[in-house]
Design a protein around this motif. Structure first.
Motif, PDB file in Angstrom:
ATOM      1  N   SER A  37       0.823  -1.205   0.000  1.00  0.00           N
ATOM      2  CA  SER A  37       0.000   0.000   0.000  1.00  0.00           C
ATOM      3  C   SER A  37       0.855   1.252   0.000  1.00  0.00           C
ATOM      4  O   SER A  37       0.571   2.219  -0.723  1.00  0.00           O
ATOM      5  N   LEU A  38       1.916   1.237   0.801  1.00  0.00           N
ATOM      6  CA  LEU A  38       2.813   2.392   0.865  1.00  0.00           C
ATOM      7  C   LEU A  38       3.485   2.649  -0.482  1.00  0.00           C
ATOM      8  O   LEU A  38       3.542   3.786  -0.956  1.00  0.00           O
ATOM      9  N   VAL A  39       3.973   1.588  -1.107  1.00  0.00           N
ATOM     10  CA  VAL A  39       4.720   1.747  -2.361  1.00  0.00           C
ATOM     11  C   VAL A  39       3.793   2.188  -3.479  1.00  0.00           C
ATOM     12  O   VAL A  39       4.080   3.159  -4.204  1.00  0.00           O
ATOM     13  N   LEU A  40       2.669   1.483  -3.645  1.00  0.00           N
ATOM     14  CA  LEU A  40       1.781   1.804  -4.762  1.00  0.00           C
ATOM     15  C   LEU A  40       1.019   3.104  -4.532  1.00  0.00           C
ATOM     16  O   LEU A  40       0.505   3.701  -5.469  1.00  0.00           O
ATOM     17  N   GLY A  41       0.946   3.540  -3.257  1.00  0.00           N
ATOM     18  CA  GLY A  41       0.355   4.835  -2.951  1.00  0.00           C
ATOM     19  C   GLY A  41       1.376   5.947  -2.966  1.00  0.00           C
ATOM     20  O   GLY A  41       1.046   7.087  -2.620  1.00  0.00           O
ATOM     21  N   ASP A  42       2.625   5.609  -3.321  1.00  0.00           N
ATOM     22  CA  ASP A  42       3.721   6.577  -3.408  1.00  0.00           C
ATOM     23  C   ASP A  42       3.969   7.276  -2.074  1.00  0.00           C
ATOM     24  O   ASP A  42       4.218   8.476  -2.025  1.00  0.00           O
ATOM     25  N   LYS A  43       3.906   6.479  -0.975  1.00  0.00           N
ATOM     26  CA  LYS A  43       4.176   7.021   0.354  1.00  0.00           C
ATOM     27  C   LYS A  43       5.311   6.257   1.036  1.00  0.00           C
ATOM     28  O   LYS A  43       5.413   6.236   2.253  1.00  0.00           O
ATOM     29  N   TRP A  44       6.181   5.640   0.219  1.00  0.00           N
ATOM     30  CA  TRP A  44       7.172   4.726   0.774  1.00  0.00           C
ATOM     31  C   TRP A  44       8.465   5.419   1.171  1.00  0.00           C
ATOM     32  O   TRP A  44       9.213   4.898   1.996  1.00  0.00           O
ATOM     33  N   ARG A  45       8.757   6.580   0.639  1.00  0.00           N
ATOM     34  CA  ARG A  45      10.064   7.200   0.872  1.00  0.00           C
ATOM     35  C   ARG A  45      10.279   7.491   2.356  1.00  0.00           C
ATOM     36  O   ARG A  45       9.432   8.102   3.007  1.00  0.00           O
ATOM     37  N   GLY A  46      11.419   7.051   2.853  1.00  0.00           N
ATOM     38  CA  GLY A  46      11.732   7.202   4.260  1.00  0.00           C
ATOM     39  C   GLY A  46      11.146   6.116   5.131  1.00  0.00           C
ATOM     40  O   GLY A  46      11.405   6.078   6.330  1.00  0.00           O
ATOM     41  N   ARG A  47      10.361   5.229   4.550  1.00  0.00           N
ATOM     42  CA  ARG A  47       9.714   4.167   5.326  1.00  0.00           C
ATOM     43  C   ARG A  47      10.034   2.780   4.770  1.00  0.00           C
ATOM     44  O   ARG A  47       9.954   1.789   5.487  1.00  0.00           O
ATOM     45  N   VAL A  48      10.339   2.715   3.463  1.00  0.00           N
ATOM     46  CA  VAL A  48      10.654   1.455   2.801  1.00  0.00           C
ATOM     47  C   VAL A  48      11.899   1.691   1.953  1.00  0.00           C
ATOM     48  O   VAL A  48      12.057   2.765   1.357  1.00  0.00           O
ATOM     49  N   SER A  49      12.768   0.688   1.898  1.00  0.00           N
ATOM     50  CA  SER A  49      13.991   0.848   1.102  1.00  0.00           C
ATOM     51  C   SER A  49      13.655   0.909  -0.382  1.00  0.00           C
ATOM     52  O   SER A  49      12.616   0.397  -0.832  1.00  0.00           O
ATOM     53  N   GLN A  50      14.576   1.513  -1.156  1.00  0.00           N
ATOM     54  CA  GLN A  50      14.373   1.619  -2.592  1.00  0.00           C
ATOM     55  C   GLN A  50      14.332   0.247  -3.243  1.00  0.00           C
ATOM     56  O   GLN A  50      13.570   0.016  -4.189  1.00  0.00           O
TER      57      GLN A  50
END
Length: 350
Positions: A37-50
């Motif tokens: 959800s974070l990645v596909l919602g483009d809210k991953w930066r700072g929370r999930v690695s690249q």
């Protein structure tokens, strides 16, 4: 974590040709659904690695996954529709609650669907095939949270109005200061010299009526010469009249004042007093609760507690909008006001 291709993972998991879900993406990428959800919602930066974000995007692409736009819109508050559940449409109080909620909703581009619970205070059924697909949130007035099981587990925020603040499952509560209203009624009658009191209580099991009964009993604890009796009546004029007639014709001393849980009960109590050849307020004072239009339609006009129902609806819709926006709703009870009219007067002398 598997080092094969996402397509290999899908074949291993097996979807049977069904449309892939975020759970399939999570399984193939070796991450949680929250991470998807974070990645596909483009809210991953700072929370999930690249690297992890790349795995999720690769899995989604290879699976042909497309986010459920209806569900995404729901989470973001884009269906712009709230459901207001009330016990009945025939009570003026709930019509005014709806008016307040709809006014605030319109200012924010929302609509409000009004829905009466088929069983009064509960349980309320889901009026749609799936509330999750049609609504942003639910507002329920004067009901118990356990009566709303049809909406539990739907991820829809629930705002409770005029309901037990201890009920779990609500994102916010908006309550009137019902206890203070009953204290104001009691203090008014005590100041007029009344000591023999009849509480004409609603037979409906509800938090708001329980609060009235407790507040009345507490207010009289400090008055040693006060005597309180309670009679229960259905929420209609005829039922209230019959219950009052029975209470006034018993062997115990006649009360000098009748405290009613709402204006409809008070109207029935006034009819009973007159049918017994007595007068309101010369022989018996009568008070109501709500300040409905009925309060000034009867003669004498009712002393009652004014409940700002439209403000309840306004605060309820504002609370839902706050929850949807990730903000804290306004806290604190809504004040109520005693309106003294002709149905209350000094207690008759012995």
């Amino acid at each position: 974590m598997s080092h094969g291709s996402p397509g290999d993972g899908l074949r291993a998991a097996g979807t049977g040709g069904a449309r892939p879900t975020s759970r399939d993406v999570a399984r193939v990428a070796g991450v949680s659904q929250a991470t998807v959800s974070l990645v596909l919602g483009d809210k991953w930066r700072g929370r999930v690695s690249q690297r992890t974000a790349g795995l999720v995007r690769d899995a989604a692409r290879d699976l042909g996954y497309r986010p459920n736009l209806a569900a995404r819109n729901l989470r973001l508050g884009r269906t712009r529709t709230a459901l207001l559940i009330v016990p009945a449409l025939t009570n003026e109080f709930f019509a005014r609650v709806y008016t307040g909620a709809a006014t605030v909703a319109a200012e924010h581009g929302f609509g409000v669907v009004l829905y009466p619970s088929p069983e009064g205070v509960g349980p309320a059924k889901d009026p749609f095939a799936s509330a999750r697909a049609a609504l942003d949130g639910v507002i329920a007035s004067s009901m118990a949270a356990q009566a709303l099981t049809a909406f539990h587990g739907t991820d829809l925020p629930l705002v409770m109005l005029d309901s037990d603040p201890a009920d779990p499952g609500a994102a916010a509560h908006v309550n009137l200061d019902i206890a203070d209203g009953m204290r104001q009624v009691t203090d008014h009658l005590l100041a007029l010299g009344h000591r023999r009191l009849l509480h004409l209580a609603s037979a409906v099991t509800s938090w708001t009526f329980d609060v009235r009964a407790r507040a009345l009993a507490t207010a009289l604890q400090a008055v040693p010469d006060a005597a309180l009796r309670t009679s229960h009546a259905p929420l209609d004029v005829d039922g209230a009249r019959e219950a009052t007639e029975a209470a006034l014709t018993g062997p115990v001393p006649r009360p000098t004042a009748i405290i009613c849980d709402d204006d409809i009960l008070a109207a029935g109590a006034c009819k009973a007093v007159r049918r017994l050849g007595l007068r309101v307020p010369e022989d018996i004072s009568v008070t109501g609760f709500d300040d409905l239009a009925l309060a000034t339609a009867v003669e004498p006009e009712l002393t009652t507690v004014r409940l700002p129902a439209e403000q309840v609806g306004e605060r309820g819709m504002a609370a839902l909008l706050a929850v949807l926006g990730g903000r804290a709703p306004e806290e604190g009870g809504i004040p109520v006001e005693l309106v003294a009219r002709g149905s209350s007067a000094p207690a008759p002398s012995a």
